[in-house]
Write a protein that holds these residues in place. Structure first.
Motif, short mmCIF file in Angstrom:
data_model
loop_
_atom_site.label_atom_id
_atom_site.label_comp_id
_atom_site.label_asym_id
_atom_site.label_seq_id
_atom_site.Cartn_x
_atom_site.Cartn_y
_atom_site.Cartn_z
N PRO A 59 38.27 -59.71 -4.51
CA PRO A 59 38.82 -60.72 -3.59
C PRO A 59 40.35 -60.67 -3.51
O PRO A 59 40.92 -60.87 -2.43
N ARG A 60 40.99 -60.39 -4.61
CA ARG A 60 42.46 -60.30 -4.61
C ARG A 60 42.94 -59.11 -3.78
O ARG A 60 43.95 -59.21 -3.07
N ILE A 61 42.22 -58.00 -3.84
CA ILE A 61 42.56 -56.84 -3.03
C ILE A 61 42.38 -57.18 -1.55
O ILE A 61 43.23 -56.84 -0.72
N TYR A 62 41.30 -57.85 -1.23
CA TYR A 62 41.05 -58.25 0.16
C TYR A 62 42.19 -59.11 0.68
O TYR A 62 42.72 -58.89 1.77
N ILE A 63 42.59 -60.10 -0.10
CA ILE A 63 43.67 -61.00 0.31
C ILE A 63 44.98 -60.23 0.44
O ILE A 63 45.71 -60.39 1.42
N ALA A 64 45.29 -59.40 -0.55
CA ALA A 64 46.54 -58.64 -0.51
C ALA A 64 46.59 -57.71 0.70
O ALA A 64 47.63 -57.61 1.37
N ALA A 65 45.48 -57.05 1.01
CA ALA A 65 45.44 -56.16 2.17
C ALA A 65 45.56 -56.97 3.46
O ALA A 65 46.23 -56.55 4.41
N SER A 66 44.93 -58.13 3.49
CA SER A 66 45.02 -59.00 4.67
C SER A 66 46.43 -59.51 4.89
O SER A 66 46.84 -59.78 6.02
#
Length: 168
Positions: free
Chosen positions: A46-53
């Protein structure tokens, strides 16, 4: 106040750090207990998803990330995750594109999804390692574009499958 061109943004630095942490977790999967690996993935994905977003889409350039990951290393990472996941590696993927043409469920594997994400992150890290800030910014922009077009769906599918194991 904006950061000078030569300085990396906090989002870029966070994305690099998360990519590195994810790759380390995958590289060490075969020495990790199943529950610990699941916990790590549920914390990182989830943190990767948020950071990429959070990478601004207006950064987009014609940047390209070269393939650095060998097929043998990809397979080793996939097998390591597969070993840890055991019989729970396979799940039904209802969001698979071919599903709309099929009367039967489409099986997918957590290990392949994580290995695909590993490939994306590994190639990115190899591109930005010791690179000048301008190249890092361009590579990060390329990651944002690839995220929107491809690997965000893969990440969500794997996250859903891993989450189901945690709550089973």
């Amino acid at each position: 106040m904006t950061a000078p061109e030569s300085q990396l943004t906090p989002n870029t630095l966070a994305f690099i750090a998360l990519s590195n942490e994810f790759c380390n977790a995958v590289e060490n999967a075969s020495q990790t207990e199943r529950d610990d690996f699941i916990t790590a993935m549920l914390r990182l994905l989830p943190r990767i998803y948020i950071a990429a977003s959070d990478i601004p889409s207006d950064m987009l350039t014609d940047a390209f990330i070269d393939d650095a990951l060998t097929e043998d290393y990809y397979d080793a990472m996939r097998r390591g995750v597969e070993q840890v996941m055991g019989e729970d590696d396979t799940y039904l993927d209802v969001f698979e594109e071919d599903m709309k043409y099929s009367d039967t469920p489409i099986a997918a594997s957590i290990s392949e999804g994580i290995a695909d994400l590993f490939q994306v992150m590994y190639n990115y890290l190899e591109t930005v390692r010791d690179a000048p800030n301008e190249l890092i910014t361009d590579a990060t922009a390329a990651m944002r574009e690839d995220f929107a077009q491809y690997w965000s769906r893969r990440l969500c599918n794997v996250l859903r499958a891993v989450n189901a194991l945690r709550n089973a």
